[in-house]
Design a protein around this motif. Structure first.
Motif, PDB file in Angstrom:
ATOM      1  N   ILE A  64      21.537 -40.533 -49.007  1.00 30.80           N
ATOM      2  CA  ILE A  64      21.176 -39.244 -48.389  1.00 30.80           C
ATOM      3  C   ILE A  64      21.327 -39.313 -46.876  1.00 30.80           C
ATOM      4  CG2 ILE A  64      19.267 -37.633 -48.027  1.00 30.80           C
ATOM      5  CD1 ILE A  64      18.280 -38.353 -50.845  1.00 30.80           C
ATOM      6  N   GLU A  65      20.893 -40.424 -46.237  1.00 29.06           N
ATOM      7  CA  GLU A  65      21.009 -40.575 -44.774  1.00 29.06           C
ATOM      8  C   GLU A  65      22.474 -40.611 -44.341  1.00 29.06           C
ATOM      9  OE1 GLU A  65      18.892 -44.095 -43.779  1.00 29.06           O
ATOM     10  OE2 GLU A  65      16.902 -43.198 -44.180  1.00 29.06           O
ATOM     11  N   ASP A  68      23.858 -37.130 -44.425  1.00 34.41           N
ATOM     12  CA  ASP A  68      23.376 -36.355 -43.261  1.00 34.41           C
ATOM     13  C   ASP A  68      24.256 -36.611 -42.022  1.00 34.41           C
ATOM     14  OD1 ASP A  68      21.352 -35.205 -44.661  1.00 34.41           O
ATOM     15  OD2 ASP A  68      19.827 -36.683 -44.078  1.00 34.41           O
ATOM     16  N   THR A  69      24.883 -37.802 -41.944  1.00 36.71           N
ATOM     17  CA  THR A  69      25.741 -38.128 -40.785  1.00 36.71           C
ATOM     18  C   THR A  69      26.959 -37.221 -40.737  1.00 36.71           C
ATOM     19  OG1 THR A  69      25.059 -40.447 -40.924  1.00 36.71           O
ATOM     20  CG2 THR A  69      27.034 -39.958 -39.643  1.00 36.71           C
ATOM     21  N   PRO A  72      25.437 -32.403 -41.836  1.00 41.71           N
ATOM     22  CA  PRO A  72      24.050 -32.113 -41.445  1.00 41.71           C
ATOM     23  C   PRO A  72      23.548 -30.841 -42.164  1.00 41.71           C
ATOM     24  CG  PRO A  72      25.468 -32.430 -39.523  1.00 41.71           C
ATOM     25  CD  PRO A  72      26.362 -32.314 -40.697  1.00 41.71           C
ATOM     26  N   ASN A  74      22.274 -30.622 -45.241  1.00 40.34           N
ATOM     27  CA  ASN A  74      22.407 -30.585 -46.700  1.00 40.34           C
ATOM     28  C   ASN A  74      21.012 -30.605 -47.326  1.00 40.34           C
ATOM     29  OD1 ASN A  74      21.757 -33.534 -47.689  1.00 40.34           O
ATOM     30  ND2 ASN A  74      23.013 -33.754 -45.804  1.00 40.34           N
TER      31      ASN A  74
END
Length: 574
Positions: A64-65, A68-69, A72, A74
């Motif tokens: 998940i992280e 996000d990169t 953004p 989501n």
């Protein structure tokens, strides 16, 4: 006018900018590849992290992280917290599609960079080829042009070709086409200066020899002071000073001035060499001395030159047989005119002229000794003759120098009158002693014989002059002949031996006539006493227009102060 480098510089600059652009494109391409490689690796990790969501209904926080990169905002984190598996799976499908779109976008960017890079490399390659061709042509043209130019000026030097002529042989076509190059014009200018110097040297070497130094200075002075060679050796005043070793004196001998300007540093001006700055030139063995601002000098000679408008001075010593002969002076009315390059040219010219100077001076001194020898023969018979000839020479010099200063006679003529005046009575060598030394007045028969002495002397000098003409090609004793034969001719035509009248009498004969009669009046003779100077001058004035040229009598009578000095120094009464 363009430089050869201009034709190379432009494509070189364009190539340089193109090369820099290519480098920037490839740097950008490198970074784009790095970004795509990282995206490819991260997208693989994201895909591997999402797969368990569809098989096991789970997704780890690391995935998940990472999502996000790149994407953004989501909803993976929020849906996982609510444990809404169907919604998570739908969000995962959307994210995988966006990741795929992102990878496609990066691939398209890479393609664009590759196209730009390839185009830039092709352009750079083409420019380099053009640069090589242009450079090769330019270098080839310079080499060929230089070769043709050397051949061209070689023919100019050997064959007398004019370097500025517009018609050029086919052999020199490249030379003609390349004249618009700055470098070629600089080379051409160098050759032109060289040719001008060679022409000057050639003109100096082929110039007719003059037996007098005055003629020598005027000949070469008129050449140096002309417009022809001002670019090589600027000169508004050319002069010579001779060194008299027995008195350690430096004597101004003669000068030629451009533009007929008045001369204040006159012939005869002298200074002890030890009191001038020129002694340093000799002590330091300098080939020349340059003074580019005479206003900084406080010597009398510098002040006189400043009155003539002279500001710069170039001096070259003349050394002959390890002895100082004198100095040549090149002067100009502008300050800061002379350089070391011009000094070297002046030194070269001095080396050419010094032998001719010595030749002229040697002839003059030889003739002077010859004249003195003849006079001594006459003086041997009569001691008074020696003082008489000396005084007549000095009196005649006063008139001749005045005429010279007013340009009525040449400096050479004035010098010859001074040198040959003592010869005026050499014909008396053929007069019997019984008549020549008779203590009283001569009778008519004796006087008839005495009146033959101008003709006797004239025959003697005429024969000597004819021999010189046969041996040297020119005579040296014309003035001496005129002095001897004409000094008893009268202005009104009643003189002897030929009864010449007015201007038919040579100027030197007219001058010596005045000096001779004045000395006869002011000195004691066996048949009379000496008349006072003022009375004698008055008697000359009374005979102006009958016996003498009135203009010359007026000149002489105005020289009373100088006359008295000569009389007191060279007339001793018993």
């Amino acid at each position: 006018m363009k430089s050869i480098g201009t034709y190379v510089k432009r494509p070189l600059i364009i190539s340089l900018f193109t090369f820099i652009s290519v480098i920037l494109v490839f740097i950008s391409l490198y970074h784009a590849i790095e970004d795509y490689n990282k995206l490819l690796m991260d997208s693989t990790r994201i895909s591997n992290g999402i797969k368990p969501l569809f098989s096991q209904g789970i997704i780890n926080n690391e995935t998940i992280e990472l999502v996000d990169t790149y994407i953004p905002g989501n909803l993976l984190g929020e849906l996982k917290a609510r444990n809404d598996i169907p919604a998570l799976q739908n969000e995962a499908r959307r994210i995988m599609k966006e990741i795929q779109d992102l990878r496609t976008q990066h691939v398209n960017t890479l393609i664009v960079y590759l196209r730009y890079g390839l185009f830039s490399m092709i352009l750079l390659f083409l420019l380099l080829i053009i640069l090589i061709i242009i450079t090769n042509n330019a270098v080839h043209k310079v080499i060929l042009t230089s070769k043709n130019m050397v051949l061209y000026f070689g023919q100019t030097i050997l064959g007398g070709r004019d370097p500025l002529e517009t018609s050029i042989d086919s052999h020199f076509t490249d030379f003609s086409k390349a004249r618009h190059y700055k470098e070629i014009q600089e080379i051409e200018a160098f050759f032109q200066r060289t040719l001008d110097r060679m022409n000057l040297i050639q003109e100096l070497l082929t110039m007719d020899l003059g037996f007098s130094i005055e003629t020598f200075i005027d000949q070469f002075g008129n050449l140096f002071c002309s417009d022809t060679y001002q670019q090589i050796l600027p000169c508004d005043r050319f002069s010579l000073a001779l060194y008299e070793a027995d008195q350690n004196l430096l004597v101004a001998y003669h000068a030629t001035v451009r533009g007929n300007q008045p001369i204040f540093l006159q012939t005869g001006f002298c200074q002890p060499l030890s009191e001038t700055s020129l002694r340093l030139v000799l002590e330091q063995r300098s080939p020349y001395r340059i003074i580019n601002n005479l206003e900084e000098r406080d010597s009398m000679s510098a002040q006189l030159l400043l009155q003539e408008g002279i500001r710069s001075n170039l001096t070259v010593p003349i050394i002959i047989n390890e002895r100082l002969f004198g100095f040549l002076f090149f002067a100009h009315r502008k300050a800061d005119t002379y350089t070391d390059e011009i000094g070297n040219i002046a030194t070269l010219i001095s080396n050419i002229l010094r032998s001719r100077l010595f030749y002229s001076h040697g002839i003059q001194r030889t003739l002077s000794v010859f004249g003195d020898g003849i006079v001594n023969i006459v003086e041997f018979k009569d001691d008074e003759t020696a003082d008489h000839t000396r005084r007549v020479s000095l009196y005649a010099e006063l008139i001749a120098d005045d005429l010279r200063q007013r340009c009525h006679i040449t400096p050479q003529k004035a010098s010859e009158i001074r040198e040959y005046a003592p010869l005026h009575d050499i014909g008396k060598i053929g007069i019997p002693d019984t008549i020549l030394l008779k203590p009283g007045p001569l009778n008519s028969e004796e006087w008839t014989i005495m009146k033959q002495h101008p003709a006797i002397g004239g025959k003697l000098i005429k024969k000597a002059n004819e021999q010189l003409i046969r041996q040297l090609g020119f005579g040296l004793l014309h003035t001496a002949y005129n002095i001897i034969t004409d000094h008893h001719e009268w202005w009104d035509g009643t003189g002897y031996p030929q009864g010449k009248k007015g201007i038919d009498i040579s100027i030197e004969g007219q001058i010596i006539a005045i000096a001779d009669v004045f000395d006869a009046l002011t000195t004691r003779r066996p048949y009379k006493e000496a008349y006072p100077i003022d009375q004698s001058l008055a008697m000359l004035s009374e005979q102006a227009g009958t016996h003498f040229n009135p203009e010359l009598v007026e000149i002489f009578t105005k020289k009373r102060e100088e006359i008295v000095k000569i009389y007191q120094k060279h007339y001793v009464t018993l």
